[in-house]
Design a protein around this motif. Sequence first.
Motif, PDB file in Angstrom:
ATOM      1  N   SER A   1       8.123  -1.583  13.003  1.00 51.31           N
ATOM      2  CA  SER A   1       7.839  -1.958  11.614  1.00 51.31           C
ATOM      3  C   SER A   1       8.278  -3.376  11.269  1.00 51.31           C
ATOM      4  CB  SER A   1       8.471  -0.953  10.653  1.00 51.31           C
ATOM      5  OG  SER A   1       9.853  -0.815  10.927  1.00 51.31           O
ATOM      6  N   GLY A   2       8.638  -4.161  12.281  1.00 56.68           N
ATOM      7  CA  GLY A   2       8.815  -5.592  12.085  1.00 56.68           C
ATOM      8  C   GLY A   2      10.184  -6.104  11.689  1.00 56.68           C
ATOM      9  N   ARG A   3      11.191  -5.251  11.657  1.00 55.94           N
ATOM     10  CA  ARG A   3      12.514  -5.682  11.195  1.00 55.94           C
ATOM     11  C   ARG A   3      13.054  -6.859  12.009  1.00 55.94           C
ATOM     12  NH1 ARG A   3      17.947  -1.932  11.295  1.00 55.94           N
ATOM     13  NH2 ARG A   3      17.618  -2.181  13.539  1.00 55.94           N
ATOM     14  N   GLU A   4      12.968  -6.763  13.343  1.00 58.22           N
ATOM     15  CA  GLU A   4      13.506  -7.844  14.171  1.00 58.22           C
ATOM     16  C   GLU A   4      12.642  -9.103  14.099  1.00 58.22           C
ATOM     17  OE1 GLU A   4      16.104  -5.542  14.142  1.00 58.22           O
ATOM     18  OE2 GLU A   4      14.636  -4.416  15.286  1.00 58.22           O
ATOM     19  N   VAL A   5      11.324  -8.942  13.951  1.00 56.08           N
ATOM     20  CA  VAL A   5      10.449 -10.110  13.801  1.00 56.08           C
ATOM     21  C   VAL A   5      10.857 -10.894  12.553  1.00 56.08           C
ATOM     22  CG1 VAL A   5       8.069 -10.895  13.465  1.00 56.08           C
ATOM     23  CG2 VAL A   5       8.542  -9.001  15.023  1.00 56.08           C
ATOM     24  N   ALA A   6      11.131 -10.186  11.475  1.00 54.65           N
ATOM     25  CA  ALA A   6      11.558 -10.850  10.232  1.00 54.65           C
ATOM     26  C   ALA A   6      12.876 -11.585  10.439  1.00 54.65           C
ATOM     27  CB  ALA A   6      11.679  -9.830   9.110  1.00 54.65           C
TER      28      ALA A   6
ATOM     29  N   LEU B   1       2.182  -1.053  12.973  1.00 57.61           N
ATOM     30  CA  LEU B   1       1.744  -2.413  12.633  1.00 57.61           C
ATOM     31  C   LEU B   1       1.370  -2.506  11.150  1.00 57.61           C
ATOM     32  CD1 LEU B   1      -0.348  -3.287  15.801  1.00 57.61           C
ATOM     33  CD2 LEU B   1       1.782  -4.400  15.074  1.00 57.61           C
ATOM     34  N   ALA B   2       0.758  -1.469  10.604  1.00 51.42           N
ATOM     35  CA  ALA B   2       0.440  -1.457   9.174  1.00 51.42           C
ATOM     36  C   ALA B   2       1.712  -1.502   8.343  1.00 51.42           C
ATOM     37  CB  ALA B   2      -0.397  -0.221   8.827  1.00 51.42           C
ATOM     38  N   GLU B   3       2.736  -0.775   8.776  1.00 43.72           N
ATOM     39  CA  GLU B   3       4.032  -0.816   8.086  1.00 43.72           C
ATOM     40  C   GLU B   3       4.629  -2.223   8.143  1.00 43.72           C
ATOM     41  OE1 GLU B   3       5.746   1.539   6.301  1.00 43.72           O
ATOM     42  OE2 GLU B   3       3.980   2.828   6.514  1.00 43.72           O
ATOM     43  N   ALA B   4       4.566  -2.835   9.328  1.00 48.66           N
ATOM     44  CA  ALA B   4       5.105  -4.189   9.487  1.00 48.66           C
ATOM     45  C   ALA B   4       4.376  -5.178   8.586  1.00 48.66           C
ATOM     46  CB  ALA B   4       5.002  -4.618  10.951  1.00 48.66           C
ATOM     47  N   ARG B   5       3.055  -5.094   8.580  1.00 48.96           N
ATOM     48  CA  ARG B   5       2.258  -6.038   7.772  1.00 48.96           C
ATOM     49  C   ARG B   5       2.496  -5.847   6.284  1.00 48.96           C
ATOM     50  NH1 ARG B   5      -2.224  -4.624  11.886  1.00 48.96           N
ATOM     51  NH2 ARG B   5      -2.097  -6.397  13.342  1.00 48.96           N
ATOM     52  N   SER B   6       2.725  -4.606   5.850  1.00 50.00           N
ATOM     53  CA  SER B   6       2.975  -4.380   4.418  1.00 50.00           C
ATOM     54  C   SER B   6       4.364  -4.869   4.016  1.00 50.00           C
ATOM     55  CB  SER B   6       2.789  -2.905   4.057  1.00 50.00           C
ATOM     56  OG  SER B   6       3.833  -2.112   4.588  1.00 50.00           O
ATOM     57  N   ARG B   7       5.323  -4.768   4.914  1.00 48.85           N
ATOM     58  CA  ARG B   7       6.684  -5.232   4.618  1.00 48.85           C
ATOM     59  C   ARG B   7       6.816  -6.747   4.733  1.00 48.85           C
ATOM     60  NH1 ARG B   7      10.687  -1.057   4.985  1.00 48.85           N
ATOM     61  NH2 ARG B   7       9.696   0.935   5.438  1.00 48.85           N
ATOM     62  N   TYR B   8       6.084  -7.339   5.662  1.00 49.94           N
ATOM     63  CA  TYR B   8       6.217  -8.777   5.959  1.00 49.94           C
ATOM     64  C   TYR B   8       4.832  -9.416   6.061  1.00 49.94           C
ATOM     65  CZ  TYR B   8      10.690  -6.787   7.376  1.00 49.94           C
ATOM     66  OH  TYR B   8      11.859  -6.079   7.417  1.00 49.94           O
ATOM     67  N   PRO B   9       4.105  -9.521   4.954  1.00 53.36           N
ATOM     68  CA  PRO B   9       2.723 -10.014   5.015  1.00 53.36           C
ATOM     69  C   PRO B   9       2.592 -11.464   5.472  1.00 53.36           C
ATOM     70  CG  PRO B   9       3.443  -9.754   2.738  1.00 53.36           C
ATOM     71  CD  PRO B   9       4.505  -9.149   3.601  1.00 53.36           C
ATOM     72  N   GLN B  10       3.661 -12.224   5.392  1.00 54.22           N
ATOM     73  CA  GLN B  10       3.619 -13.632   5.797  1.00 54.22           C
ATOM     74  C   GLN B  10       3.813 -13.818   7.304  1.00 54.22           C
ATOM     75  OE1 GLN B  10       6.135 -11.977   4.512  1.00 54.22           O
ATOM     76  NE2 GLN B  10       8.086 -12.785   5.232  1.00 54.22           N
ATOM     77  N   LEU B  11       4.146 -12.747   8.026  1.00 53.07           N
ATOM     78  CA  LEU B  11       4.431 -12.845   9.458  1.00 53.07           C
ATOM     79  C   LEU B  11       3.242 -12.348  10.282  1.00 53.07           C
ATOM     80  CD1 LEU B  11       8.158 -11.676   9.473  1.00 53.07           C
ATOM     81  CD2 LEU B  11       7.241 -14.003   9.341  1.00 53.07           C
TER      82      LEU B  11
END
Length: 196
Positions: free
Chosen positions: A50-55, A74-84
């Motif tokens: 869900s993108g925590r480490e990417v952020a 990936l949908a969770e990651a994109r919703s949490r971090y749309p700029q990444l």
Amino acid sequence: MDRKTLAAYEQDAAAFAKDWHEQPAPTDLQDIVARFFIRAGTTADIGCGSGREVAWLNANGFFAQGFDASDGLLAEARSRYPQLEFAHAELPDLAGIAADSFDNVLCETVIMHLARPQIAPSIRRMLDILKASGIFYLSWRVTEGTDARDAHGRLYAAFDASLVRAELETATTLLDEEVVSASSGKEIHRLVARKG
């Protein structure tokens, strides 16, 4: 990726994402990244969830992109971090990722979700996407004895660290340890290596 594991992540992506984001920050992982990764280097998070480490990577000077096999995560990651940046890619192939693309590769607790025959080629492919002298961080949850599945059906492959070390023979090992994760509280093995 093990199909039952992938199905579990697809079915409950929101719940897994919530759980991961509620866990304590992985300060041990962050300290290792700060110590070894190439600062301002392009960074791939393989199995980004869900993108925590990417952020965190992007906020701390590492230009990171996340890759995952689960479209739900990936949908969770994109919703949490749309700029990444997040993209679909699955081990061992990592289709669409060119060789020698990244200064750093992070793969945090992912390879234990692979069938044992997929582990070695996955490690080779992650090394392949690293530039010369790039840094590779790899960890996995330790499972003793035989392969196991949790209540969600996720695979936890049991394998010896020698399987991983054999694939890193051409790299320089910078760290090799078995510890309890500061975030999950689970026993993990982690290695950091520089591509030769």
